[in-house]
Scaffold this active site. Structure first.
Site, mmCIF file in Angstrom:
data_model
loop_
_atom_site.group_PDB
_atom_site.id
_atom_site.type_symbol
_atom_site.label_atom_id
_atom_site.label_comp_id
_atom_site.label_asym_id
_atom_site.label_seq_id
_atom_site.Cartn_x
_atom_site.Cartn_y
_atom_site.Cartn_z
ATOM 1 N N GLY A 304 27.184 34.904 50.993
ATOM 2 C CA GLY A 304 26.606 33.721 51.265
ATOM 3 C C GLY A 304 25.236 34.001 52.331
ATOM 4 O O GLY A 304 24.934 34.975 52.419
ATOM 5 N N SER A 305 25.030 32.785 52.825
ATOM 6 C CA SER A 305 23.722 32.836 53.649
ATOM 7 C C SER A 305 23.741 33.873 55.056
ATOM 8 O O SER A 305 22.753 33.945 55.597
ATOM 9 C CB SER A 305 23.229 31.529 54.131
#
Length: 581
Positions: A304-305
């Site tokens: 993810g981020s």
């Protein structure tokens, strides 16, 4: 020869009662001749070609003595300050001599009641055709005392080393455990088994003429050699701080599980590795096997981020973008062919810094486009994603996978830019972000400080190793300041990590998980994460926390993982006496 057989078979007249039968006499004469002949041949063999002393000793030894190997004391496992995680203690094991033991049901029942065995199990052991067998290994002190008090012939107590974990479940996934014969079964106990195991002691068990056991050489014919001691980079107080914070975070989120890693970003030394749920290796039989899985090292997942700072750092370092450059956010939705990517919040335009602060998927993709697919791939690889160089070398440890750029379609490129569409590990993330925290160097993670003999002689020691320079120090400082805004901006995605004592820089991550029941991502299953370091200007620690499948909405990393990082950071920096900033 024919005359001999004819003589032997020659029939004679049937004798009267009491009269000697000549044929039987001939058979008796032949039988006695064969017996005396065999004795004569054997006597001649012994006199002319006598057995050597070793041969006779071998026969005697196997008739009257037996060697019994007892495991030695394993080497201890310590933290970096010498606090023990695993030590060896003596425990009594109960052995039986079936040749001497009274195999009555009453006697068997009295032994079985003390040892917690069935009467049938004791009787079955007592019927073995050997003169030694284990009945129950490594019993409690109370059981050993009660067995000794019974005074039953054929039952013996033999001292054996047993593994004990003084701090119970603390660092259990990392340390692992050993089996009944002192062999490593999992974790570092298995990985470092050759160092820890030592050399077995061999004892002579002598038997008398009735095959009863007598111990004539309790000192052993081959004395034991204690295993080597291992000192880790783990700091036990930091480990305990991390485990408490992680447990609170997983329970608050009603999550499936979680893990956390704490390290020194400058040296790569791992200070804590926590997993939850956990187990107590002193009572492993009562634990769920699933709780012994080390997620931090052995789990592959889409990050993810948390990888967005790596993309931004690569673009800045190559001069493809600048800090205040603006990007169109497409009002929160961008079409890529038949697919769409979205942001959690709609924005018209964002700078590079704001892209990290608000964690925009769309703008991060546009920053990656400024570099191009090949440079994006090279950037992630340089930061250690999918790299063998960042592995610790432990059994079961995974390595991430990043598809080569030439195979990317546009939607794959977009997904990879904001942390989906490739696999990584906890160690790869913390090693990559450490390069930003420490000024631009990819440093090999380190878990073992040194290995010593039981008398203190250093056999091996390890020091910090820089794998390569990834970005320029100026770029690293710039990205650190951007990541600080992620926490300190009032609407930053990591604002829940902000505290009044120490500055923290970091990045949130909320990754969708594949739904095994259908093709594509799940609508609810998420991995919520946060990676952060503190203090920002000269980071002493870096922390990565993953909360797997939070059960309470919203499922964001900023909601569930960031507070855990804050708690670990404040507690650890106070313990390390780092001045507040």
């Amino acid at each position: 020869m024919r005359k001999f057989w004819a003589w032997l078979k020659r029939k004679t007249a049937i004798p009267s009662p009491g009269e000697f039968q000549e044929r039987r006499g001939r058979i008796l004469i032949v039988g006695l001749g064969l017996v005396y002949g065999a004795v004569f041949v054997r006597a001649t063999f012994l006199q002319v070609l006598p057995l050597s002393h070793p041969s006779l000793s071998y026969i005697a030894d196997h008739q009257y003595q037996k060697d019994l190997a007892i495991s030695p004391d394993r080497g201890a496992i310590f933290d970096r300050k010498g606090e023990p995680f695993a030590i060896s203690v003596k425990k009594e094991s109960v052995a039986i001599n079936p040749a001497v033991f009274d195999n009555s049901r009453k006697t068997a029942r009295s032994v079985a009641q003390v040892l917690g065995l069935s009467t049938d199990a004791v009787q079955k052991a007592s019927r073995k055709k050997s003169y030694f067998a284990w009945l129950k290994r490594k019993v409690s002190k109370s059981q050993a005392s009660r067995i000794e008090a019974l005074g039953i012939k054929g039952i013996h107590l033999i001292g054996e080393p047993s593994r004990f974990y003084p701090v119970g479940s603390v660092a259990a996934h990392l340390i692992g455990l050993v089996g009944i014969d002192n062999q490593g079964l999992m974790g570092l106990e298995k990985e470092l088994d050759q160092d820890l195991q030592g050399k077995k002691a061999e004892y002579e068990i002598h038997r008398d003429g009735k095959q009863r056991i007598i111990f004539l050489q309790p000192g052993g014919i081959n004395p034991e050699k204690t295993g080597n001691n291992v000192y880790l980079t783990i700091d036990r107080p930091i480990q305990e701080i991390t485990e408490r914070a992680l447990q609170s975070g997983v329970e608050a989120a009603e999550a499936k599980k979680g893990f956390a890693v704490v390290a020194d970003p400058h040296t790569g030394k791992i200070l804590a590795v926590a997993n939850y749920p956990t187990f107590n290796p002193n009572h492993f039989q009562a634990s769920d096997m699933a709780s012994s899985y080390n997620q931090a090292f052995n789990n592959l997942f889409e990050p993810g981020s948390v990888t967005k700072p790596l993309i931004v750092a690569g673009a800045l370092d190559r001069g493809k973008v600048h800090k205040n450059q603006m990007f169109d956010c497409e009002d929160g939705m961008l079409r890529i062919g038949r697919n769409r990517i979205r942001d959690t919040k709609e924005h018209e335009k964002l700078t590079v810094t704001e892209t990290l602060v608000f964690s925009s998927n769309i703008c991060t993709y546009k920053i990656a486009q400024e570099m191009g697919a090949n440079a994006t791939y090279e950037t992630l690889r340089k930061f250690g994603i999918g790299s063998q160089a960042t592995k610790l070398g432990l059994a079961g440890e995974q390595r991430g996978y990043l598809m080569p750029a030439k195979k990317w379609r546009d939607i794959r490129f977009a997904n990879i830019a904001f942390g989906q569409g490739f696999m990584t590990t906890g160690m790869e993330i913390i090693t990559g972000i450490s390069a930003i925290a420490n000024g631009g160097n990819l440093v090999k993670p380190m878990l073992i400080e040194r290995v010593e003999t039981s008398d203190g002689k250093v056999l091996s020691s390890h020091s910090s190793t820089v794998i390569r320079r990834v970005i320029k120090p100026k770029t690293a400082a710039l990205v650190r300041s951007m990541m600080r805004e992620v926490v300190e901006h009032e609407r930053g995605s990591g604002s829940r990590a902000k505290n009044e004592f120490y500055s923290i820089a970091g990045k949130t991550g909320t990754a969708q998980k594949i739904d095994p029941g259908k093709k594509g991502y799940s609508a609810k299953r998420r991995t919520a994460s946060f990676v952060g370091f503190a203090p920002v200007d000269d980071p002493a620690i870096i922390i990565y926390v993953v909360i797997d499948e939070p059960g309470v909405w919203p499922y964001y990393g900023g909601r569930w993982a960031a507070p855990v990082v804050k708690e670990i950071a404040v507690g650890t920096l106070r313990y390390l006496n780092v001045p507040q900033d």
